[in-house]
Design a protein around this motif. Sequence first.
Motif, PDB file in Angstrom:
ATOM      1  N   ALA A  17      49.361  48.884  47.386  1.00  0.00           N
ATOM      2  CA  ALA A  17      48.906  47.730  46.598  1.00  0.00           C
ATOM      3  C   ALA A  17      49.934  46.601  46.588  1.00  0.00           C
ATOM      4  O   ALA A  17      49.558  45.428  46.583  1.00  0.00           O
ATOM      5  N   LEU A  76      49.419  47.669  37.414  1.00  0.00           N
ATOM      6  CA  LEU A  76      48.035  48.163  37.408  1.00  0.00           C
ATOM      7  C   LEU A  76      47.565  48.164  38.850  1.00  0.00           C
ATOM      8  O   LEU A  76      47.659  47.142  39.538  1.00  0.00           O
ATOM      9  N   ALA A  77      47.065  49.283  39.308  1.00  0.00           N
ATOM     10  CA  ALA A  77      46.534  49.342  40.675  1.00  0.00           C
ATOM     11  C   ALA A  77      45.460  50.420  40.764  1.00  0.00           C
ATOM     12  O   ALA A  77      45.547  51.468  40.110  1.00  0.00           O
ATOM     13  N   VAL A  78      44.458  50.122  41.569  1.00  0.00           N
ATOM     14  CA  VAL A  78      43.355  51.059  41.810  1.00  0.00           C
ATOM     15  C   VAL A  78      43.234  51.215  43.328  1.00  0.00           C
ATOM     16  O   VAL A  78      43.383  50.230  44.079  1.00  0.00           O
ATOM     17  N   ALA A  82      38.123  52.894  45.319  1.00  0.00           N
ATOM     18  CA  ALA A  82      37.611  53.025  43.950  1.00  0.00           C
ATOM     19  C   ALA A  82      37.542  51.690  43.206  1.00  0.00           C
ATOM     20  O   ALA A  82      37.265  51.666  42.014  1.00  0.00           O
ATOM     21  N   GLY A  84      36.228  48.042  41.862  1.00  0.00           N
ATOM     22  CA  GLY A  84      34.924  47.496  41.488  1.00  0.00           C
ATOM     23  C   GLY A  84      34.066  48.458  40.689  1.00  0.00           C
ATOM     24  O   GLY A  84      32.881  48.208  40.463  1.00  0.00           O
ATOM     25  N   LEU A  85      34.649  49.565  40.245  1.00  0.00           N
ATOM     26  CA  LEU A  85      33.873  50.569  39.489  1.00  0.00           C
ATOM     27  C   LEU A  85      34.241  50.584  38.009  1.00  0.00           C
ATOM     28  O   LEU A  85      33.785  51.438  37.268  1.00  0.00           O
ATOM     29  N   GLY A  86      35.081  49.666  37.598  1.00  0.00           N
ATOM     30  CA  GLY A  86      35.458  49.611  36.189  1.00  0.00           C
ATOM     31  C   GLY A  86      36.713  50.405  35.857  1.00  0.00           C
ATOM     32  O   GLY A  86      37.099  50.510  34.684  1.00  0.00           O
ATOM     33  N   ILE A  87      37.366  50.968  36.882  1.00  0.00           N
ATOM     34  CA  ILE A  87      38.526  51.836  36.616  1.00  0.00           C
ATOM     35  C   ILE A  87      39.734  51.020  36.156  1.00  0.00           C
ATOM     36  O   ILE A  87      40.427  51.401  35.202  1.00  0.00           O
ATOM     37  N   GLY A  88      39.978  49.877  36.806  1.00  0.00           N
ATOM     38  CA  GLY A  88      41.097  49.034  36.396  1.00  0.00           C
ATOM     39  C   GLY A  88      40.948  48.576  34.957  1.00  0.00           C
ATOM     40  O   GLY A  88      41.899  48.614  34.167  1.00  0.00           O
ATOM     41  N   LYS A  89      39.735  48.176  34.641  1.00  0.00           N
ATOM     42  CA  LYS A  89      39.479  47.709  33.273  1.00  0.00           C
ATOM     43  C   LYS A  89      39.694  48.838  32.265  1.00  0.00           C
ATOM     44  O   LYS A  89      40.337  48.647  31.224  1.00  0.00           O
ATOM     45  N   VAL A 111      51.322  37.847  36.693  1.00  0.00           N
ATOM     46  CA  VAL A 111      50.381  37.925  37.806  1.00  0.00           C
ATOM     47  C   VAL A 111      50.659  36.753  38.740  1.00  0.00           C
ATOM     48  O   VAL A 111      50.981  35.643  38.286  1.00  0.00           O
ATOM     49  N   ASN A 115      46.454  35.680  42.626  1.00  0.00           N
ATOM     50  CA  ASN A 115      45.820  36.995  42.465  1.00  0.00           C
ATOM     51  C   ASN A 115      44.600  36.872  41.556  1.00  0.00           C
ATOM     52  O   ASN A 115      44.720  36.553  40.373  1.00  0.00           O
ATOM     53  N   SER A 116      43.438  37.135  42.142  1.00  0.00           N
ATOM     54  CA  SER A 116      42.203  36.977  41.370  1.00  0.00           C
ATOM     55  C   SER A 116      42.064  38.039  40.282  1.00  0.00           C
ATOM     56  O   SER A 116      41.150  37.970  39.463  1.00  0.00           O
ATOM     57  N   ALA A 117      42.976  39.015  40.256  1.00  0.00           N
ATOM     58  CA  ALA A 117      42.964  39.997  39.174  1.00  0.00           C
ATOM     59  C   ALA A 117      43.145  39.328  37.820  1.00  0.00           C
ATOM     60  O   ALA A 117      42.831  39.921  36.780  1.00  0.00           O
ATOM     61  N   TYR A 121      42.239  40.171  33.557  1.00  0.00           N
ATOM     62  CA  TYR A 121      43.128  40.021  32.402  1.00  0.00           C
ATOM     63  C   TYR A 121      42.546  39.038  31.384  1.00  0.00           C
ATOM     64  O   TYR A 121      42.603  39.275  30.176  1.00  0.00           O
TER      65      TYR A 121
HETATM   66  C1  LIG Z   1      43.201  44.369  40.123  1.00  0.00           C
HETATM   67  C2  LIG Z   1      42.624  45.777  40.253  1.00  0.00           C
HETATM   68  C3  LIG Z   1      43.539  46.760  39.532  1.00  0.00           C
HETATM   69  C4  LIG Z   1      41.240  45.798  39.598  1.00  0.00           C
HETATM   70  O1  LIG Z   1      40.789  47.138  39.548  1.00  0.00           O
HETATM   71  P1  LIG Z   1      39.225  47.483  39.619  1.00  0.00           P
HETATM   72  O2  LIG Z   1      39.067  48.894  39.221  1.00  0.00           O
HETATM   73  O3  LIG Z   1      38.689  47.094  40.943  1.00  0.00           O
HETATM   74  O4  LIG Z   1      38.629  46.499  38.522  1.00  0.00           O
HETATM   75  P2  LIG Z   1      37.335  46.789  37.638  1.00  0.00           P
HETATM   76  O5  LIG Z   1      36.269  47.371  38.501  1.00  0.00           O
HETATM   77  O6  LIG Z   1      37.727  47.555  36.443  1.00  0.00           O
HETATM   78  O7  LIG Z   1      36.928  45.329  37.208  1.00  0.00           O
HETATM   79  C5  LIG Z   1      36.793  44.990  35.860  1.00  0.00           C
HETATM   80  C6  LIG Z   1      36.358  43.555  35.767  1.00  0.00           C
HETATM   81  O8  LIG Z   1      37.340  42.696  36.317  1.00  0.00           O
HETATM   82  C7  LIG Z   1      36.811  41.959  37.389  1.00  0.00           C
HETATM   83  N1  LIG Z   1      37.777  41.990  38.465  1.00  0.00           N
HETATM   84  C8  LIG Z   1      38.476  43.049  38.882  1.00  0.00           C
HETATM   85  N2  LIG Z   1      39.271  42.738  39.904  1.00  0.00           N
HETATM   86  C9  LIG Z   1      39.056  41.440  40.125  1.00  0.00           C
HETATM   87  C10 LIG Z   1      39.551  40.538  41.053  1.00  0.00           C
HETATM   88  N3  LIG Z   1      40.472  40.870  41.975  1.00  0.00           N
HETATM   89  N4  LIG Z   1      39.083  39.285  41.008  1.00  0.00           N
HETATM   90  C11 LIG Z   1      38.168  38.905  40.084  1.00  0.00           C
HETATM   91  N5  LIG Z   1      37.644  39.731  39.171  1.00  0.00           N
HETATM   92  C12 LIG Z   1      38.094  40.964  39.201  1.00  0.00           C
HETATM   93  C13 LIG Z   1      35.560  42.690  37.822  1.00  0.00           C
HETATM   94  O9  LIG Z   1      34.605  41.800  38.372  1.00  0.00           O
HETATM   95  C14 LIG Z   1      35.082  43.290  36.536  1.00  0.00           C
HETATM   96  O10 LIG Z   1      34.342  42.354  35.793  1.00  0.00           O
HETATM   97  P3  LIG Z   1      33.118  42.834  34.857  1.00  0.00           P
HETATM   98  O11 LIG Z   1      33.728  43.724  33.802  1.00  0.00           O
HETATM   99  O12 LIG Z   1      32.602  41.554  34.314  1.00  0.00           O
HETATM  100  O13 LIG Z   1      32.189  43.544  35.768  1.00  0.00           O
HETATM  101  C15 LIG Z   1      42.470  46.198  41.748  1.00  0.00           C
HETATM  102  O14 LIG Z   1      41.728  45.189  42.412  1.00  0.00           O
HETATM  103  C16 LIG Z   1      43.799  46.394  42.467  1.00  0.00           C
HETATM  104  O15 LIG Z   1      44.364  47.482  42.439  1.00  0.00           O
HETATM  105  N6  LIG Z   1      44.309  45.345  43.131  1.00  0.00           N
HETATM  106  C17 LIG Z   1      45.556  45.435  43.885  1.00  0.00           C
HETATM  107  C18 LIG Z   1      46.753  45.523  42.952  1.00  0.00           C
HETATM  108  C19 LIG Z   1      46.835  44.324  42.036  1.00  0.00           C
HETATM  109  O16 LIG Z   1      46.721  43.176  42.452  1.00  0.00           O
HETATM  110  N7  LIG Z   1      47.082  44.617  40.748  1.00  0.00           N
HETATM  111  C20 LIG Z   1      47.254  43.586  39.745  1.00  0.00           C
HETATM  112  C21 LIG Z   1      48.637  43.065  39.813  1.00  0.00           C
HETATM  113  S1  LIG Z   1      48.944  41.850  38.586  1.00  0.00           S
END
Ligand SMILES: CC(C)(COP(=O)(O)OP(=O)(O)OC[C@H]1O[C@@H](n2cnc3c(N)ncnc32)[C@H](O)[C@@H]1OP(=O)(O)O)[C@@H](O)C(=O)NCCC(=O)NCCS
Length: 149
Positions: A17, A76-78, A82, A84-89, A111, A115-117, A121
């Motif tokens: 990640a 935080l990393a998924v 896995a 897009g399944l709500g695990i990060g949230k 962040v 980073n669209s994450a 947040y």
């Molecule tokens: C960021 C990360 C942890 C998200 O994990 P995930 O399990 O895919 O996220 P979720 O499925 O729980 O998404 C929860 C919500 O956030 C939104 N979301 C998640 N990742 C997103 C992204 N990259 N861009 C925009 N929206 C995002 C989802 O659309 C979802 O919205 P909803 O509740 O309205 O449906 C994952 O993409 C990841 O590991 N990325 C690489 C590491 C990273 O960048 N970590 C953050 C560092 S600051």
Amino acid sequence: MATKADMAEIFQLEQGAFGTHCYPDFLFRQLLDLWPSYLLVAENEAALSQLPVGALLGYTLGGVGEAKSQGWVLSLAVTEQARGLGIGKALLQHLIGRLTEEGCQQLRLTVHPDNSAAGLYHALGFEHESTEPDYFGPNEPRQVLLHTV
Ligand SMILES: CC(C)(COP(=O)(O)OP(=O)(O)OC[C@H]1O[C@@H](n2cnc3c(N)ncnc32)[C@H](O)[C@@H]1OP(=O)(O)O)[C@@H](O)C(=O)NCCC(=O)NCCS
């Protein structure tokens, strides 16, 4: 909470990640001794059939500042399979709950501006507090996001 058996998979996920910005493997082992309740994992309970039951799907790491009211989400990393399944949230919500139980009133994280994450947040109540152009060194900008409990 993570166990010693999770260490190798957490580090593998971390490397994938975050690449050159990953935490070293030995740090996770030491964090397990220091802050076990802030090192949280999500494991496959059979929902993802392409992965073995018990495989690591995600992890998050938090910490409490010297002032106990100040908490941090440090990582935080998924896994790609896995996402897009709500695990990060869910991981983040659990960590926010743990930090809040410990008395943290302000939670922060950093962040990268690209980073669209950040969308995740913001959805959980974090708001832009500041931007540091060299947070991790030259050309390593980070936004600091703040969640007030
Ligand atoms: C960021 C990360 C942890 C998200 O994990 P995930 O399990 O895919 O996220 P979720 O499925 O729980 O998404 C929860 C919500 O956030 C939104 N979301 C998640 N990742 C997103 C992204 N990259 N861009 C925009 N929206 C995002 C989802 O659309 C979802 O919205 P909803 O509740 O309205 O449906 C994952 O993409 C990841 O590991 N990325 C690489 C590491 C990273 O960048 N970590 C953050 C560092 S600051």
